[in-house]
Design an enzyme around this catalytic site. Structure first.
Site, PDB file in Angstrom:
ATOM      1  N   ARG A 125     -11.310   7.429   3.495  1.00  0.00           N
ATOM      2  CA  ARG A 125      -9.950   7.938   3.369  1.00  0.00           C
ATOM      3  C   ARG A 125      -9.084   7.207   4.378  1.00  0.00           C
ATOM      4  NH1 ARG A 125      -9.934  13.297   5.321  1.00  0.00           N
ATOM      5  NH2 ARG A 125      -8.844  12.479   7.123  1.00  0.00           N
ATOM      6  N   GLU A 144      -5.555   5.419  10.674  1.00  0.00           N
ATOM      7  CA  GLU A 144      -6.976   5.066  10.778  1.00  0.00           C
ATOM      8  C   GLU A 144      -7.575   5.084   9.378  1.00  0.00           C
ATOM      9  OE1 GLU A 144      -8.943   8.056  13.084  1.00  0.00           O
ATOM     10  OE2 GLU A 144      -8.433   9.668  11.715  1.00  0.00           O
ATOM     11  N   ASN A 146     -11.125   6.508   7.671  1.00  0.00           N
ATOM     12  CA  ASN A 146     -12.333   7.319   7.894  1.00  0.00           C
ATOM     13  C   ASN A 146     -13.407   6.863   6.916  1.00  0.00           C
ATOM     14  OD1 ASN A 146     -11.060   9.659   9.627  1.00  0.00           O
ATOM     15  ND2 ASN A 146      -9.682   9.323   7.911  1.00  0.00           N
ATOM     16  N   SER A 151     -13.030  14.549   4.691  1.00  0.00           N
ATOM     17  CA  SER A 151     -13.080  15.876   4.077  1.00  0.00           C
ATOM     18  C   SER A 151     -11.782  16.269   3.377  1.00  0.00           C
ATOM     19  CB  SER A 151     -13.437  16.915   5.139  1.00  0.00           C
ATOM     20  OG  SER A 151     -12.488  16.898   6.172  1.00  0.00           O
ATOM     21  N   LYS A 305     -12.681   2.483  15.766  1.00  0.00           N
ATOM     22  CA  LYS A 305     -11.326   2.112  16.198  1.00  0.00           C
ATOM     23  C   LYS A 305     -11.273   0.663  16.693  1.00  0.00           C
ATOM     24  CE  LYS A 305      -9.873   6.323  15.499  1.00  0.00           C
ATOM     25  NZ  LYS A 305     -11.076   6.841  14.842  1.00  0.00           N
ATOM     26  N   LYS A 364      -6.764   5.702  21.841  1.00  0.00           N
ATOM     27  CA  LYS A 364      -7.751   6.203  20.874  1.00  0.00           C
ATOM     28  C   LYS A 364      -9.172   5.819  21.281  1.00  0.00           C
ATOM     29  CE  LYS A 364      -5.545   6.329  16.584  1.00  0.00           C
ATOM     30  NZ  LYS A 364      -5.458   5.824  15.230  1.00  0.00           N
ATOM     31  N   GLU A 368     -14.319  10.152  15.480  1.00  0.00           N
ATOM     32  CA  GLU A 368     -13.721  10.724  14.270  1.00  0.00           C
ATOM     33  C   GLU A 368     -13.568  12.233  14.448  1.00  0.00           C
ATOM     34  OE1 GLU A 368     -12.646   8.783  11.961  1.00  0.00           O
ATOM     35  OE2 GLU A 368     -13.589   7.000  12.785  1.00  0.00           O
ATOM     36  N   GLY A 369     -12.863  12.851  13.498  1.00  0.00           N
ATOM     37  CA  GLY A 369     -12.857  14.315  13.446  1.00  0.00           C
ATOM     38  C   GLY A 369     -11.623  14.984  14.005  1.00  0.00           C
ATOM     39  N   ARG A 450      -1.537  16.349   4.835  1.00  0.00           N
ATOM     40  CA  ARG A 450      -1.715  17.369   5.877  1.00  0.00           C
ATOM     41  C   ARG A 450      -0.450  17.403   6.732  1.00  0.00           C
ATOM     42  NH1 ARG A 450      -6.792  14.751   8.451  1.00  0.00           N
ATOM     43  NH2 ARG A 450      -5.567  12.982   7.730  1.00  0.00           N
TER      44      ARG A 450
END
Length: 474
Positions: A125, A144, A146, A151, A305, A364, A368-369, A450
């Site tokens: 994603r 970024e 992923n 998710s 990254k 950064k 992830e997450g 989001r």
């Protein structure tokens, strides 16, 4: 862009009525999460947080994000196959970042042994924000990409219908008809099903590799149920189950509880907290197997990254995607400014610039997450502390993106209804399947919007900061 619903957004009574309808609609539609209080139980659930109103997104930037996704799929796949590139780019990072070093160690061990895996599945994603320029126009800027456990492809498919109903309740029937339907979960399942089919055993199962605590289980079930609908058996296991019950036969086929596993779909394994010594051993067992890993460890490393920062250097994309100038131009058009903090003159200069102007940048780490990035004073403090240490090479620096805020309501269980200034992040899912050297599937697979209040600098839905949203194209 900020003024899509200005005629109703300040009408407290209308918003209260619409929110009551919206919450019930979300529950009816299955936009669900387990609760923090009972994260292991599905008999006490609540709605996944979401915006009351769909957020305005510039149509041209939305279409640009879709148009470049297949190019990003190709790029991730190319990086995952390029040992020299990964070796060179991650050399400084693995000296100071233990997590990346452990992944890299597994990657090298599996390569030395010889890959048993012949079918490769990528589900990624690519996330963007809309950078507002001084003249008021907006540009698409990649945050970024992923490459593991991306998710909310399942739950986001439930959000558009809720927003359609809300707009109708507010007397905006025509606007409701313009909201796009969107079902990434179905497309992600198509990719998994294709990989399962190419693996070539009707009896073999798909294994979802899941976390110990699974609050976001319904998002996964959306994908899982699509596979059951195709008569593909799915099992759910944790790293500890793999350690205790997983085995390889002489051909390096993977077995769990006596069942052959065709595809391992990781919804865990993206943060250091996922691993203890036995979990690292389980990860190695999975990577050594013939099963299709989504992602395999090379593809996870491609999403670091440090790799992202290196891609912005002149000439890098040309080396990775030779003979594809149009794809390279589309990819490059999405890049924000990215800077290396490697040891040496360039890294010293960049670190000093960021310490002097911390509000211009985002720091950064290789994680992830959500919830890991550093901003403002915190960025300055960390860089001051590590500026003369090799530890700084485990970070990259990126220009801070400045989107135009808009008013919206963020609906969360047990939270008061109040208007917030918000910004949005657009993610485009991508799926690709490669057999040997032949790419047999390469698609954009839907979108995820989001939205969060502007006081929160970082964090996603699972991290409890952002909420699910629907783009209203303008």
């Amino acid at each position: 862009m900020a003024a899509a619903w200005q005629d109703v957004v300040r009408d407290a009574a209308a918003m209260r009525d619409a929110a009551a309808v919206a919450v019930d609609a979300a529950l009816l539609a299955g936009g669900l999460m387990r609760t923090r209080e009972q994260p292991h139980a599905s008999d006490v659930v609540n709605y996944a947080p979401f915006t009351l109103l769909p957020s305005a997104v510039p149509r041209d930037l939305f279409e640009q994000a879709y148009a470049v996704q297949q190019d990003f799929n190709l790029l991730v796949d190319a990086i995952s196959q390029n040992k020299e590139f990964l070796e060179q780019i991650l050399a400084s990072t693995i000296k100071v970042d233990d997590f990346t070093a452990r992944l890299y160690q597994i990657y090298m061990q599996v390569l030395e042994e010889g890959l048993a895996q012949t079918v490769f599945l990528g589900i990624n994603r690519s996330d963007y924000m809309f950078d507002c320029k001084l003249d008021g126009t907006a540009a698409l800027r990649q945050i970024e990409i992923n490459t593991i456990a991306a998710s909310f492809g399942g739950l986001t498919s439930r959000t558009a219908d809720v927003h359609k109903l809300v707009l109708k309740v507010l007397g905006k029937t025509e606007e409701a008809s313009r909201l796009l339907s969107n079902n990434p979960g179905k497309r992600l399942a198509l990719g998994i099903a294709k990989a399962w089919e190419l693996y070539g055993s009707q009896r073999a199962v798909v294994m979802f590799l899941v976390e110990e605590v699974q609050r976001n289980i319904f998002d996964q079930r959306c994908v899982e149920n699509e596979l059951w609908n195709r008569n593909i058996r799915v099992i759910r296991r944790r790293f500890r189950d793999v350690f205790e019950q997983g085995s390889l036969d002489a051909s390096r086929r993977l077995y769990m509880d006596g069942q052959e596993v065709a595809v391992v779909y990781y919804r865990d394994g993206y943060v250091p907290q996922s691993y203890n010594q036995q979990n690292w051993e389980a990860r190695l067992l999975l990577e050594r197997s013939r099963a299709v890993k989504c992602p395999n460890v090379a593809t996870q490393l491609a999403g670091t990254k440090k790799v992202q920062q290196e891609l912005s250097r002149p000439g890098t994309l040309e080396k990775l995607l030779p003979g594809r100038p149009e794809a390279i131009a589309r990819i490059r058009a999405t890049f924000a400014g990215l800077y290396s903090l490697d040891e040496g003159e360039e890294g010293d200069r960049i670190a000093a610039t960021a310490i002097a102007n911390p509000d211009r940048f985002v720091l950064k780490p290789q994680r992830e997450g959500g919830g890991n990035n550093l901003y403002g004073e915190e960025l300055r403090e960390v860089l001051e502390k590590i500026k003369d240490s090799p530890e700084r090479t485990s970070y990259i620096l990126m220009d801070k993106i400045k989107p135009q805020p808009a008013l919206n309501y963020l609906l969360r269980a047990h939270s008061p209804l109040q208007v917030s200034e918000c910004v949005s992040e657009l993610g485009i899912f991508g799926v690709y399947v490669r057999q040997g050297q032949e790419l047999v599937l390469n698609q954009a697979a839907g979108h995820l919007l989001r939205t969060k209040a502007i006081e929160h600098a970082d964090g996603g839905v699972a991290a409890g900061v952002a909420v699910l949203d629907t783009p209203y194209l303008v």
